[in-house]
Design a protein around this motif. Structure first.
Motif, PDB file in Angstrom:
ATOM      1  N   GLU A  50       0.829  -1.203   0.000  1.00 58.63           N
ATOM      2  CA  GLU A  50       0.000   0.000   0.000  1.00 58.63           C
ATOM      3  C   GLU A  50       0.868   1.259   0.000  1.00 58.63           C
ATOM      4  OE1 GLU A  50      -3.602   2.001   2.620  1.00 58.63           O
ATOM      5  OE2 GLU A  50      -2.854   0.016   3.138  1.00 58.63           O
ATOM      6  N   TRP A  51       0.529   2.177  -0.905  1.00 62.96           N
ATOM      7  CA  TRP A  51       1.202   3.456  -1.024  1.00 62.96           C
ATOM      8  C   TRP A  51       0.148   4.554  -1.092  1.00 62.96           C
ATOM      9  CZ3 TRP A  51       2.876  -0.974  -3.150  1.00 62.96           C
ATOM     10  CH2 TRP A  51       4.236  -1.306  -3.040  1.00 62.96           C
ATOM     11  N   THR A  52       0.550   5.782  -0.775  1.00 58.62           N
ATOM     12  CA  THR A  52      -0.314   6.944  -0.992  1.00 58.62           C
ATOM     13  C   THR A  52       0.431   7.934  -1.884  1.00 58.62           C
ATOM     14  OG1 THR A  52       0.503   8.127   0.954  1.00 58.62           O
ATOM     15  CG2 THR A  52      -1.447   6.732   1.261  1.00 58.62           C
TER      16      THR A  52
END
Length: 59
Positions: A50-52
């Protein structure tokens, strides 16, 4: 859910495409679909898989 392919850009980096429609909503591309100006995004790894992404308004 749309899927985007991870691509090798060069020896030290990889990239993923973002849909131009989403970028138009943010005002980052013009009516022709061309990047409008110079923009920077902060990419942050927040967990397993997960990345933003965050648009940086000022450097």
């Amino acid at each position: 859910m749309a899927l985007n392919k991870l691509r090798q850009l060069d020896r030290d980096s990889a990239g993923i495409t973002l849909p131009k429609g989403d970028l138009q909503v943010e005002g980052l591309v013009d009516e022709n679909g061309d990047v409008d100006g110079e923009h920077y995004l902060h990419v942050r790894h927040v967990g397993d898989g997960e990345w933003t992404l965050e648009l940086v308004e000022e450097l």
